[in-house]
Design an enzyme around this catalytic site. Structure first.
Site, mmCIF file in Angstrom:
data_model
loop_
_atom_site.group_PDB
_atom_site.id
_atom_site.type_symbol
_atom_site.label_atom_id
_atom_site.label_comp_id
_atom_site.label_asym_id
_atom_site.label_seq_id
_atom_site.Cartn_x
_atom_site.Cartn_y
_atom_site.Cartn_z
ATOM 1 N N HIS A 259 0.826 -1.205 0.000
ATOM 2 C CA HIS A 259 0.000 0.000 0.000
ATOM 3 C C HIS A 259 0.863 1.259 0.000
ATOM 4 O O HIS A 259 2.031 1.240 0.371
ATOM 5 C CB HIS A 259 -0.939 0.001 1.198
ATOM 6 C CG HIS A 259 -2.065 -0.978 1.061
ATOM 7 N ND1 HIS A 259 -3.007 -1.153 2.036
ATOM 8 C CD2 HIS A 259 -2.409 -1.822 0.046
ATOM 9 C CE1 HIS A 259 -3.879 -2.064 1.638
ATOM 10 N NE2 HIS A 259 -3.536 -2.493 0.439
ATOM 11 N N GLU B 178 0.888 3.893 1.878
ATOM 12 C CA GLU B 178 1.417 4.337 3.172
ATOM 13 C C GLU B 178 2.702 3.599 3.526
ATOM 14 O O GLU B 178 3.690 4.209 3.945
ATOM 15 C CB GLU B 178 0.380 4.108 4.286
ATOM 16 C CG GLU B 178 -0.932 4.820 4.072
ATOM 17 C CD GLU B 178 -1.970 3.988 3.330
ATOM 18 O OE1 GLU B 178 -3.179 4.208 3.587
ATOM 19 O OE2 GLU B 178 -1.615 3.129 2.498
ATOM 20 N N CYS C 78 -5.716 1.196 5.921
ATOM 21 C CA CYS C 78 -6.193 -0.098 6.411
ATOM 22 C C CYS C 78 -5.486 -0.441 7.718
ATOM 23 O O CYS C 78 -4.562 0.254 8.139
ATOM 24 C CB CYS C 78 -5.928 -1.184 5.365
ATOM 25 S SG CYS C 78 -4.178 -1.627 5.197
ATOM 26 N N CYS D 204 -1.619 -0.960 7.349
ATOM 27 C CA CYS D 204 -0.881 0.297 7.229
ATOM 28 C C CYS D 204 -0.906 1.067 8.542
ATOM 29 O O CYS D 204 0.066 1.733 8.887
ATOM 30 C CB CYS D 204 -1.445 1.138 6.093
ATOM 31 S SG CYS D 204 -1.068 0.427 4.475
#
Length: 150
Positions: free
Chosen positions: A64, A66, A90, A93
Site C-alpha cells: 500500500h 502508506e 487499512c 498500514c
C-alpha cells in the site's frame, strides 16, 4: 495532498490508485509512495484482479501507498510527522504508521468506513494517539499540463 494524489498516478492498479506523502513537522516532504508491487516484482507477471482465488488476486502481493512512503522515506526518524493519503489507511498500514512514529493522518476519503479493517485501524490509531483529520478542501481540483505553449 496534491503530491499524494500525483504519486497515485504512478500506480499500475487498474481499480484503485492511492498515493501517500509524508511531511515532517517543518512541512518538508520526507517520503512519498503509491500502491504497487515490491521493487523487483514485475507488474505484468503478478495479478491485479480483485476477486478470485487469493493467490490469483493482487492482495497477497501489493504494498500500500502508506507502507511504501514509510519505506521510501529519506529519514528513518518519522516521529512527529504527518502522512497525507487519499484513502483512509487499512489496519496493516495503521500498524506501520504507528510503529514509525507518525502522529497525524490527513485523508480525503473514508469509503471503507465501517469495514472490519478500518474499524481495527481506527481502534489502534486512537489508542496510539494518532490524530485523524479529514481534509477540508478549498479548491476542488489541480490541473497539471505538460504541454509547452509558445
Amino acid at each position: 495532498m496534491g503530491v499524494a494524489l500525483l504519486s497515485a498516478q504512478r500506480s499500475k492498479d487498474p481499480n484503485t490508485q492511492v498515493g501517500a506523502c509524508i511531511v515532517n513537522p517543518d512541512k518538508k516532504i520526507v517520503g512519498v509512495g503509491y500502491n504497487g508491487f515490491p521493487s523487483g516484482c514485475d507488474d505484468d507477471q503478478l495479478p491485479w484482479e480483485r476477486e478470485g482465488a487469493f493467490l490469483e488476486t493482487k492482495y497477497p502481493y501489493v504494498c500500500h501507498a502508506e507502507l511504501n512512503a514509510i519505506l521510501n522515506s529519506i529519514s528513518r526518524d518519522l516521529k512527529g510527522c504527518s502522512i497525507y493519503v487519499a484513502l483512509f489507511p487499512c489496519n496493516e498500514c495503521a500498524k506501520a504508521i504507528i510503529q514509525s512514529g507518525i502522529k497525524e493522518i490527513v485523508y480525503l476519503s473514508d469509503k471503507y468506513e465501517g469495514t472490519d479493517g478500518v474499524i481495527a485501524s481506527k481502534r489502534m490509531l486512537n489508542q496510539a494517539g494518532v490524530v485523524l483529520r479529514k481534509l477540508q478542501l478549498n479548491r476542488p481540483d489541480i490541473r497539471i499540463s505538460f504541454s509547452v505553449e509558445n
